[in-house]
Every structure is written in structure tokens, then in C-alpha cells.
Design a protein around this motif. Structure first.
Motif, short mmCIF file in Angstrom:
data_model
loop_
_atom_site.label_atom_id
_atom_site.label_comp_id
_atom_site.label_asym_id
_atom_site.label_seq_id
_atom_site.Cartn_x
_atom_site.Cartn_y
_atom_site.Cartn_z
N GLY A 24 0.80 -1.22 0.00
CA GLY A 24 0.00 0.00 0.00
C GLY A 24 0.83 1.27 0.00
O GLY A 24 0.29 2.37 -0.19
N CYS A 25 2.14 1.14 0.21
CA CYS A 25 3.02 2.32 0.12
C CYS A 25 2.92 2.97 -1.25
O CYS A 25 3.10 4.19 -1.39
CB CYS A 25 4.47 1.91 0.41
SG CYS A 25 4.76 1.45 2.14
N LEU A 26 2.65 2.17 -2.28
CA LEU A 26 2.48 2.71 -3.62
C LEU A 26 1.25 3.61 -3.68
O LEU A 26 1.24 4.64 -4.38
CB LEU A 26 2.36 1.58 -4.65
CG LEU A 26 3.60 0.68 -4.78
CD1 LEU A 26 3.33 -0.48 -5.73
CD2 LEU A 26 4.80 1.49 -5.26
N LEU A 27 0.18 3.23 -2.95
CA LEU A 27 -1.01 4.09 -2.90
C LEU A 27 -0.69 5.40 -2.19
O LEU A 27 -1.15 6.48 -2.61
CB LEU A 27 -2.15 3.37 -2.16
CG LEU A 27 -2.74 2.14 -2.86
CD1 LEU A 27 -3.78 1.48 -1.95
CD2 LEU A 27 -3.37 2.54 -4.19
N LEU A 49 4.58 -0.19 8.68
CA LEU A 49 5.59 -1.05 9.30
C LEU A 49 5.16 -1.48 10.70
O LEU A 49 5.34 -2.63 11.11
CB LEU A 49 6.93 -0.33 9.35
CG LEU A 49 7.64 -0.15 8.00
CD1 LEU A 49 8.89 0.72 8.18
CD2 LEU A 49 8.03 -1.50 7.41
N PHE A 50 4.57 -0.52 11.44
CA PHE A 50 4.13 -0.82 12.81
C PHE A 50 3.05 -1.90 12.82
O PHE A 50 3.15 -2.90 13.56
CB PHE A 50 3.62 0.46 13.47
CG PHE A 50 3.03 0.23 14.83
CD1 PHE A 50 3.85 -0.05 15.92
CD2 PHE A 50 1.65 0.29 15.02
CE1 PHE A 50 3.29 -0.28 17.18
CE2 PHE A 50 1.10 0.07 16.27
CZ PHE A 50 1.92 -0.22 17.34
N PHE A 51 2.02 -1.72 12.01
CA PHE A 51 0.93 -2.69 12.00
C PHE A 51 1.37 -4.03 11.40
O PHE A 51 0.91 -5.09 11.84
CB PHE A 51 -0.28 -2.13 11.25
CG PHE A 51 -1.08 -1.15 12.06
CD1 PHE A 51 -2.05 -1.60 12.96
CD2 PHE A 51 -0.87 0.22 11.95
CE1 PHE A 51 -2.78 -0.70 13.72
CE2 PHE A 51 -1.60 1.13 12.70
CZ PHE A 51 -2.55 0.67 13.59
N SER A 52 2.26 -3.99 10.43
CA SER A 52 2.80 -5.25 9.89
C SER A 52 3.57 -6.00 10.96
O SER A 52 3.52 -7.24 11.06
CB SER A 52 3.70 -4.97 8.69
OG SER A 52 2.98 -4.38 7.63
#
Length: 443
Positions: free
Chosen positions: A36-39, A56-59
Motif C-alpha cells: 500500500g506504500c504505492l497508494l 511497518l508498525f501494524f505489519s
């Protein structure tokens, strides 16, 4: 299988299924969150760093839950942990919605992905899926209310709310039918397994029936052979018995007790030859155990005769006997003598082969429910467990070739069966062997 047992089995299997799918979907969720970083780059480049750290935190939280699910505690609580990690992306997305455009944020579309995943991929129940949808909508509503622009009933918020509720309904319906499909599949698998077990039992029964039919054919052939053998042997046996009877009338035999006893034993031996051949026919024409003869005899007398006839084999062995005062039984005395001869002879033969010097045979009898229960126990080498269930099979023998046909115990079993009893064997290898049978009380 009862409905309760079927449900318990299904729950046990679905627990493994839930754990495997939860891990797989959690890994997929991490990949999608990071992708989703691309979004973020395309829609909100100014917030890319902030959103990247959030992703990164939620992952990391989801990865931690995956590691926990690899522990015994995590496996036992896979259902709750799955619900928690599935809510984490929803919390992240609703936070992003609050940080961007509120109800009009395009991130709203990501909420549907988790709802559909819970309904299509994960083995949730209908209530769990409905609860997940309601929590997602609640988080979305809070995000919209927290946005500076607030919430307008008309417009994007109402449309998105309707779509979220529709997605929750669709996911709940899919969950219901998926659950039914999984349960039906499990039930069919159990029915197939039960059918296979029944088929195996049927095959075993057919194998046993086939073995019994072959055994009956074998015994019928043996009976025919025995009938012819009996005819051929009877004549010389009768001549011998006649000669012994004449010899018993001679004055020399009348005056010499030892000679008279030897002649009587010889006559008993001739009778045994006749009965041995006659007993072979019992394999072809077995009688019911309830068809007992009407003759009576003292078991003690039969035992004395048997001991005399095997005295040459038991020479040097200690023989003890414990009998009740009354040993009157009903049956075929000659046949029972034959059984005792066979048991005593086998005990003596096994003892000689063991190399022991303190050989002993213990014979005991006692009354039990109007039947005299007899035990013949030796301290020989014993019988191996794999052979213990086969000792009564015709032609089964552990002796060397030429030392026996393996018919003695099979004939003895049939004789005791005709007297309404059972001949059993138990043994401890290297220590002892015991044969037991029972006879009806004489009246």
C-alpha cells in the motif's frame, strides 16, 4: 457416529484448518499492507513517511501474532488471535481515513478487502463475521466523525456506510454457506471412512468364512480318511483285544497282579488306538457341545490310566495331583483319557526339550458350577505368544518334522467341546504352560 461426536470431530478438524488459513492470510495481509506504500505515493505523497511508519508498525504487530500462533497457547487461541490481527488493518485504514479526506477518502475501499477475506477465505462463523463487519463500520464511523469536516448524512458517508453494510451481509451469507459446505464435506469424509472400516470388517469376515470353509473341506477329507483307516485298523485291534482278554483269563495272569495290570494296560492301549482313529472323524462330523454321552466315570480313574500309559515318557518327572473327593463326571471315559494322555505327553516332550532337570507336572481339579475344572500345568519352556492362539489348529506343530502331525490338541479340543466344555491354553515363555478344561458332573 452420533451428532455430538460428529460435531466434536468437525470442530477438531476445523481448528487445524483455521490455524493454517489464519497464518496464510496474515502473511498475505502483511504483503498487502506494505504494498500500500504505492497508494500513499500516488495519492498522498506528503504523508508517505508517516503512513509508511504506520504500515511497518501494524505489519510488525501482525507478524508478532503469527509467531504467537506457532506456540501451543497460540494454537489453542487461534480463533481470537485471527480476529485481532484481522482488525489491525481496519484500525490502520480508518486512522488513515481520519488523517486524509474523511468520508471521501479513497482508503475506504481497503476496508472491504478484509470483510470479504473474512467471509470467503477464513473459516469464521456467521456471528464472528457479522461482528467483524459491525466493528469495521464502527471504526469507520469514528474516523469520519473525528475528521475536521465531520459527517454529513448525505453524500459519501451514507453511500460508503451502505456499501460496508452490504459487504458485511454478503460476507455473512458466504460464511454461512461455506460453513455448511465444510461441515458437509467433513461428514461425507467420515461416512466414507466408516464405510471403509465396515468394508474392511466385511473383508475380514469373508476371509474368516473362507478359511472356515477350507477348514471344513480339509476336515471332511480327514474324516473320510479316518473312516477308511478305522475300518482297516479295527480288525487287528479286535484280534489283539481278543487275545488280551484270553490272556487275562489264564491262571498265570490271575495269580500275577503285575502281569494282569500290564495286560489291562495293553487292552486300554488297544482301545486308545481305536478311539484315536475314531476321534479323527469328529473334524468332519462335529457334534454340539450339549450332546453329552450318558455314561459316567471317575475322573480320578481316568487320570490313573492316562498316567500309566505315559509313564515311560514322564519317567523322572515330579507329578503332583490335587483332586476333590468326588470326581464322578459324565462323558466318554476313553476320549478323556486320550485328552489327558495328549496333555501329559506334550508336557513331558516339551520339558525334555528344555534341558531342565527339575521337571514337574501339576494336575489339579475342583468343582465349579457343577463342572469339574481340570488344570494340567508344567514348568517347561512355555509357548511363544504368536503360537499360543494356534496350538489348537489341526496340523500345527512346533515339533521337528516326523515327530508329530499336530493333531493331538486339535482332537482334544474337539473332544472337550463335545462334552460341553472348552480347552484353553495360557503360558509364560520360559517359565510354564497350563491347559485347562471342564467336564460335567455325573448324576
Amino acid at each position: 457416529m452420533t451428532a455430538r461426536a460428529l460435531q466434536a470431530g468437525y470442530e477438531a478438524e476445523i481448528a487445524e484448518h483455521r490455524l493454517a488459513f489464519s497464518r496464510g492470510c496474515a502473511i498475505t495481509a502483511i504483503v498487502l499492507i506494505l504494498a500500500g506504500c504505492l497508494l500513499d505515493y500516488a495519492l498522498y505523497p506528503s504523508m508517505q513517511s508517516l503512513f509508511g511508519m504506520a504500515r511497518l508498525f501494524f505489519s510488525g504487530l501482525i507478524l508478532a501474532i503469527i509467531l504467537v500462533m506457532r506456540t501451543p497457547w497460540g494454537e489453542a487461541h487461534a480463533r481470537e488471535l485471527t480476529f485481532i490481527w484481522l482488525m489491525l488493518p481496519q484500525v490502520m485504514i480508518t486512522w488513515m481515513i481520519a488523517r486524509t479526506e474523511g468520508a471521501s477518502s479513497l482508503y475506504y475501499g481497503g476496508l472491504h478487502l478484509a470483510i470479504f477475506a473474512s467471509g470467503l477465505a477464513l473459516p469464521f462463523t456467521v456471528l464472528e463475521n457479522a461482528g467483524f463487519g459491525i466493528l469495521t463500520y464502527t471504526a469507520y464511523t469514528i474516523a469520519c466523525v473525528a475528521h475536521p469536516d465531520g459527517v454529513q448524512l448525505r453524500g459519501a458517508f451514507m453511500v460508503n456506510s451502505l456499501f460496508l453494510l452490504m459487504s458485511t451481509t454478503i460476507a455473512a451469507v458466504c460464511t454461512y454457506f461455506n460453513e455448511r459446505t465444510r461441515f458437509t464435506t467433513f461428514r461425507l469424509k467420515e461416512e466414507v471412512a466408516a464405510s471403509n472400516q465396515q468394508l474392511e470388517r466385511t473383508n475380514r469376515e469373508l476371509t474368516e468364512i473362507k478359511g472356515q470353509m477350507l477348514q471344513q473341506e480339509k476336515m471332511a477329507a480327514l474324516g473320510t480318511l479316518a473312516a477308511g483307516l478305522l475300518h482297516e485298523v479295527n480288525n487287528p485291534v479286535n484280534y489283539s483285544m481278543m487275545a488280551i482278554d484270553i490272556a487275562l483269563e489264564e491262571p498265570a495272569a490271575q495269580d500275577n497282579g503285575s502281569l494282569r495290570e500290564c495286560l489291562q494296560d495293553a487292552r486300554g492301549g488297544m482301545q486308545r488306538v481305536h478311539h484315536i482313529v475314531s476321534d479323527l472323524k469328529t473334524f468332519a462330523y462335529r457334534k454340539s457341545g450339549t450332546e453329552l454321552t450318558t455314561s459316567h466315570f471317575l475322573f480320578e480313574t481316568a487320570l490313573d490310566s492316562a498316567l500309566r500309559l505315559v509313564s515311560h515318557e514322564t519317567r523322572g518327572m515330579r507329578i503332583s495331583r490335587v483332586l476333590p473327593e468326588d470326581t464322578l463326571v459324565r462323558g466318554d471315559e476313553a476320549a478323556i483319557i486320550g485328552v489327558l494322555i495328549n496333555l501329559l505327553s506334550n508336557a513331558a516332550h516339551a520339558g525334555r526339550g528344555s534341558g531342565r532337570t527339575d521337571l514337574a507336572i501339576d494336575i489339579e481339579a475342583h468343582w465349579e458350577h457343577e463342572r469339574l475344572r481340570v488344570s494340567v500345568r508344567d514348568n517347561g519352556p512355555g509357548i511363544a505368544r504368536e503360537n499360543l492362539t494356534r496350538v489348537f489348529e489341526p496340523f500345527f506343530t512346533t515339533r521337528e518334522v516326523g515327530k508329530g502331525l499336530g493333531l493331538g490338541l486339535a482332537i482334544s479340543y474337539s473332544v472337550i467341546e463335545r462334552h460341553g466344555g472348552v480347552l484353553t491354553a495360557d503360558s509364560v515363555l520360559g517359565e510354564w504352560t497350563r491347559f485347562q478344561f471342564d467336564l460335567p458332573r455325573g448324576t
